[in-house]
Design a protein around this motif. Structure first.
Motif, PDB file in Angstrom:
ATOM      1  N   ILE A  24       0.849  -1.170  -0.026  1.00  0.00           N
ATOM      2  CA  ILE A  24      -0.022  -0.081   0.195  1.00  0.00           C
ATOM      3  C   ILE A  24       1.008   1.318  -0.005  1.00  0.00           C
ATOM      4  O   ILE A  24       1.705   1.447   0.803  1.00  0.00           O
ATOM      5  CB  ILE A  24      -0.912   0.012   1.296  1.00  0.00           C
ATOM      6  N   ILE A  25       0.668   2.088  -0.929  1.00  0.00           N
ATOM      7  CA  ILE A  25       1.324   3.386  -1.150  1.00  0.00           C
ATOM      8  C   ILE A  25       0.511   4.589  -0.934  1.00  0.00           C
ATOM      9  O   ILE A  25      -0.534   4.515  -1.663  1.00  0.00           O
ATOM     10  CB  ILE A  25       2.053   3.476  -2.517  1.00  0.00           C
ATOM     11  N   ALA A  26       0.454   5.253  -0.073  1.00  0.00           N
ATOM     12  CA  ALA A  26      -0.539   6.611   0.132  1.00  0.00           C
ATOM     13  C   ALA A  26       0.454   7.794  -0.400  1.00  0.00           C
ATOM     14  O   ALA A  26       1.637   8.160   0.117  1.00  0.00           O
ATOM     15  CB  ALA A  26      -0.858   6.510   1.583  1.00  0.00           C
ATOM     16  N   ALA A  36      -0.546  13.613  -8.700  1.00  0.00           N
ATOM     17  CA  ALA A  36       0.656  12.953  -8.491  1.00  0.00           C
ATOM     18  C   ALA A  36       0.301  11.137  -8.716  1.00  0.00           C
ATOM     19  O   ALA A  36       0.901  10.347  -9.095  1.00  0.00           O
ATOM     20  CB  ALA A  36       1.107  12.882  -7.061  1.00  0.00           C
ATOM     21  N   VAL A  37      -1.195  10.801  -7.914  1.00  0.00           N
ATOM     22  CA  VAL A  37      -1.187   9.465  -8.110  1.00  0.00           C
ATOM     23  C   VAL A  37      -1.425   9.091  -9.609  1.00  0.00           C
ATOM     24  O   VAL A  37      -1.057   8.035  -9.862  1.00  0.00           O
ATOM     25  CB  VAL A  37      -2.918   9.383  -7.458  1.00  0.00           C
ATOM     26  N   ALA A  38      -2.087   9.916 -10.503  1.00  0.00           N
ATOM     27  CA  ALA A  38      -2.220   9.400 -11.827  1.00  0.00           C
ATOM     28  C   ALA A  38      -1.146   9.436 -12.679  1.00  0.00           C
ATOM     29  O   ALA A  38      -0.648   8.404 -13.285  1.00  0.00           O
ATOM     30  CB  ALA A  38      -3.196  10.475 -12.563  1.00  0.00           C
ATOM     31  N   ALA A  39       0.074  10.403 -12.355  1.00  0.00           N
ATOM     32  CA  ALA A  39       1.210  10.286 -12.918  1.00  0.00           C
ATOM     33  C   ALA A  39       2.048   9.126 -12.609  1.00  0.00           C
ATOM     34  O   ALA A  39       2.748   8.586 -13.209  1.00  0.00           O
ATOM     35  CB  ALA A  39       1.799  11.674 -12.742  1.00  0.00           C
ATOM     36  N   ILE A  40       2.255   8.868 -11.515  1.00  0.00           N
ATOM     37  CA  ILE A  40       2.995   7.724 -11.020  1.00  0.00           C
ATOM     38  C   ILE A  40       2.597   6.582 -11.380  1.00  0.00           C
ATOM     39  O   ILE A  40       3.242   5.572 -11.622  1.00  0.00           O
ATOM     40  CB  ILE A  40       3.023   7.862  -9.150  1.00  0.00           C
ATOM     41  N   ALA A  41       1.050   6.372 -11.367  1.00  0.00           N
ATOM     42  CA  ALA A  41       0.461   5.053 -11.650  1.00  0.00           C
ATOM     43  C   ALA A  41       0.966   4.927 -13.281  1.00  0.00           C
ATOM     44  O   ALA A  41       1.285   3.759 -13.713  1.00  0.00           O
ATOM     45  CB  ALA A  41      -0.957   4.923 -11.469  1.00  0.00           C
ATOM     46  N   ARG A  42       0.796   6.116 -14.136  1.00  0.00           N
ATOM     47  CA  ARG A  42       0.727   5.882 -15.435  1.00  0.00           C
ATOM     48  C   ARG A  42       2.431   5.356 -15.566  1.00  0.00           C
ATOM     49  O   ARG A  42       2.712   4.622 -16.589  1.00  0.00           O
ATOM     50  CB  ARG A  42       0.677   7.155 -16.151  1.00  0.00           C
ATOM     51  N   ALA A  43       3.349   5.956 -14.876  1.00  0.00           N
ATOM     52  CA  ALA A  43       4.763   5.793 -15.203  1.00  0.00           C
ATOM     53  C   ALA A  43       5.406   4.285 -14.478  1.00  0.00           C
ATOM     54  O   ALA A  43       6.136   3.607 -15.203  1.00  0.00           O
ATOM     55  CB  ALA A  43       5.591   6.734 -14.600  1.00  0.00           C
ATOM     56  N   LEU A  44       4.606   3.860 -13.724  1.00  0.00           N
ATOM     57  CA  LEU A  44       5.015   2.496 -13.065  1.00  0.00           C
ATOM     58  C   LEU A  44       4.421   1.231 -13.744  1.00  0.00           C
ATOM     59  O   LEU A  44       4.854   0.213 -13.591  1.00  0.00           O
ATOM     60  CB  LEU A  44       4.796   2.473 -11.750  1.00  0.00           C
ATOM     61  N   SER A  45       2.958   1.427 -14.348  1.00  0.00           N
ATOM     62  CA  SER A  45       2.356   0.543 -14.778  1.00  0.00           C
ATOM     63  C   SER A  45       2.909  -0.381 -15.767  1.00  0.00           C
ATOM     64  O   SER A  45       2.576  -1.638 -15.737  1.00  0.00           O
ATOM     65  CB  SER A  45       0.895   0.943 -15.128  1.00  0.00           C
ATOM     66  N   PRO A  46       3.865   0.165 -16.654  1.00  0.00           N
ATOM     67  CA  PRO A  46       4.091  -0.825 -17.786  1.00  0.00           C
ATOM     68  C   PRO A  46       5.360  -1.879 -16.881  1.00  0.00           C
ATOM     69  O   PRO A  46       5.472  -2.853 -17.475  1.00  0.00           O
ATOM     70  CB  PRO A  46       5.081   0.099 -18.499  1.00  0.00           C
ATOM     71  N   GLN A  47       5.713  -1.605 -15.814  1.00  0.00           N
ATOM     72  CA  GLN A  47       6.627  -2.540 -15.111  1.00  0.00           C
ATOM     73  C   GLN A  47       6.171  -3.464 -14.013  1.00  0.00           C
ATOM     74  O   GLN A  47       6.547  -4.395 -13.706  1.00  0.00           O
ATOM     75  CB  GLN A  47       7.822  -1.722 -14.414  1.00  0.00           C
ATOM     76  N   GLY A  62     -14.362   6.990  -0.680  1.00  0.00           N
ATOM     77  CA  GLY A  62     -13.295   7.098  -1.653  1.00  0.00           C
ATOM     78  C   GLY A  62     -12.481   5.932  -1.669  1.00  0.00           C
ATOM     79  O   GLY A  62     -11.949   5.176  -2.650  1.00  0.00           O
ATOM     80  N   ILE A  63     -11.717   5.716  -0.581  1.00  0.00           N
ATOM     81  CA  ILE A  63     -10.485   5.040  -0.279  1.00  0.00           C
ATOM     82  C   ILE A  63     -11.175   3.500  -0.286  1.00  0.00           C
ATOM     83  O   ILE A  63     -10.364   2.756  -1.094  1.00  0.00           O
ATOM     84  CB  ILE A  63      -9.800   5.172   0.956  1.00  0.00           C
ATOM     85  N   LYS A 100      -0.038  -6.168  -7.211  1.00  0.00           N
ATOM     86  CA  LYS A 100       0.706  -6.158  -6.175  1.00  0.00           C
ATOM     87  C   LYS A 100       0.830  -4.799  -5.326  1.00  0.00           C
ATOM     88  O   LYS A 100       1.363  -4.772  -4.198  1.00  0.00           O
ATOM     89  CB  LYS A 100       2.050  -6.441  -6.701  1.00  0.00           C
ATOM     90  N   ILE A 101       0.720  -3.821  -5.888  1.00  0.00           N
ATOM     91  CA  ILE A 101       0.804  -2.560  -5.780  1.00  0.00           C
ATOM     92  C   ILE A 101      -0.727  -1.683  -5.831  1.00  0.00           C
ATOM     93  O   ILE A 101      -1.293  -1.728  -6.566  1.00  0.00           O
ATOM     94  CB  ILE A 101       1.885  -1.549  -6.394  1.00  0.00           C
ATOM     95  N   ILE A 102      -0.799  -1.116  -4.623  1.00  0.00           N
ATOM     96  CA  ILE A 102      -2.232   0.002  -4.581  1.00  0.00           C
ATOM     97  C   ILE A 102      -1.649   1.332  -4.215  1.00  0.00           C
ATOM     98  O   ILE A 102      -1.333   1.339  -3.298  1.00  0.00           O
ATOM     99  CB  ILE A 102      -3.563  -0.773  -3.911  1.00  0.00           C
ATOM    100  N   LEU A 103      -1.804   2.363  -5.087  1.00  0.00           N
ATOM    101  CA  LEU A 103      -1.891   3.518  -4.805  1.00  0.00           C
ATOM    102  C   LEU A 103      -3.018   4.551  -4.348  1.00  0.00           C
ATOM    103  O   LEU A 103      -3.897   4.549  -5.275  1.00  0.00           O
ATOM    104  CB  LEU A 103      -1.020   4.237  -6.104  1.00  0.00           C
ATOM    105  N   LEU A 104      -2.986   4.805  -3.240  1.00  0.00           N
ATOM    106  CA  LEU A 104      -3.978   5.548  -2.622  1.00  0.00           C
ATOM    107  C   LEU A 104      -3.910   7.130  -2.384  1.00  0.00           C
ATOM    108  O   LEU A 104      -2.849   7.340  -1.876  1.00  0.00           O
ATOM    109  CB  LEU A 104      -4.679   4.909  -1.402  1.00  0.00           C
TER     110      LEU A 104
END
Length: 255
Positions: A24-26, A36-47, A62-63, A100-104
């Motif tokens: 869990i990443i908050a 930040a959530v959208a940009a980080i998820a987009r950058a990491l999701s290919p890997q 929402g959470i 494996k990762i959830i970005l909240l």
């Protein structure tokens, strides 16, 4: 009725987290959390497979919806709640795999808000964006936010990793609660992930992110300094997750 609905969603979300045990990443702070959530998820999701909060899904409803990976449907509030209640239960009963990762996104204005979000999900890693000057321009607001985030930090497990903006003096003051578990990003000398050579172009911005002698030049199509800080935070997180930083660089340059 709303309180019962919140308890129901929280209960189901905690079942999902206990069953699949994602990391869990908050993302916390006063501004730029959704960006930040959208940009980080987009950058990491290919890997790495990653689930992420939709924009502003950051509180007691929402959470859990983010954990359950549900967005509301229906024309009226009753229709939406009925749809969510059924779909949430179906998710718990039918899900066989989970990222494996959830970005909240964690939205907190008072210590009670901090207590609420932590009762739903306890983060392994916290990324702090900033405590914006516009919000902290009044003493009462400054005291309120410092009290809220210090309350939040004191209640995190001792092995939580903090990724924080070293250029924000309020965050630097709060980071003292985790002196051995802090990854810093920003332009200051104390930054492990250092931003430099920031400049505007006709199409967006250029900047470099450096760490340990390695430099990653970045060109993005967005305007606003906060985008550079978000990229630096993403590099710090990606390093902690042992991802390929060259691929992270390409994702930011290509978006």
């Amino acid at each position: 009725m709303k309180f019962i609905f919140q308890i129901y969603l929280k209960f189901l979300a905690k079942i999902i987290l206990k069953k699949f045990k994602p990391r869990i990443i908050a993302v916390c702070g006063s501004t730029n959390k959704s960006t930040a959530v959208a940009a980080i998820a987009r950058a990491l999701s290919p890997q790495i497979e990653i689930a992420a909060s939709p924009k502003n899904y950051n509180a007691e409803i929402g959470i859990p919806l983010s954990v359950l990976r549900i967005q509301p449907e229906g024309a009226t509030k009753i229709e939406r709640w009925s749809s969510i209640a059924w779909r949430a239960l179906r998710q718990v009963l039918s899900l066989k795999t989970y990222p494996k990762i959830i970005l909240l996104e964690f939205g907190m204005h008072t210590p009670k808000d901090a207590e609420t979000v932590l009762s739903i999900a306890t983060p392994d890693i916290c990324i702090f964006t900033n405590l914006a000057p516009s919000i902290l321009s009044h003493t009462d607001k400054s005291d309120q936010y410092n009290k809220t985030f210090s309350y939040f930090l004191r209640r995190l497990p001792k092995d939580t990793i903090l990724i924080t903006n070293s250029d924000d003096p309020h965050l630097e003051e709060l980071a003292q609660f985790f002196p051995d578990k802090v990854l810093r990003y920003g332009q200051s000398a104390s930054s492990g992930w250092k931003l430099s050579e920031i400049s505007d172009t006709d199409a967006g911005q250029e900047f470099s992110i450096g760490c340990g002698g390695e430099i990653f030049p970045i060109k993005i199509k967005e305007f606003g300094l906060h985008h550079a800080y978000i990229a630096a935070a993403a590099f710090a997180l990606s390093s902690e997750l042992k991802l390929d930083l060259k691929k992270i660089q390409r994702e930011f340059c290509n978006k």
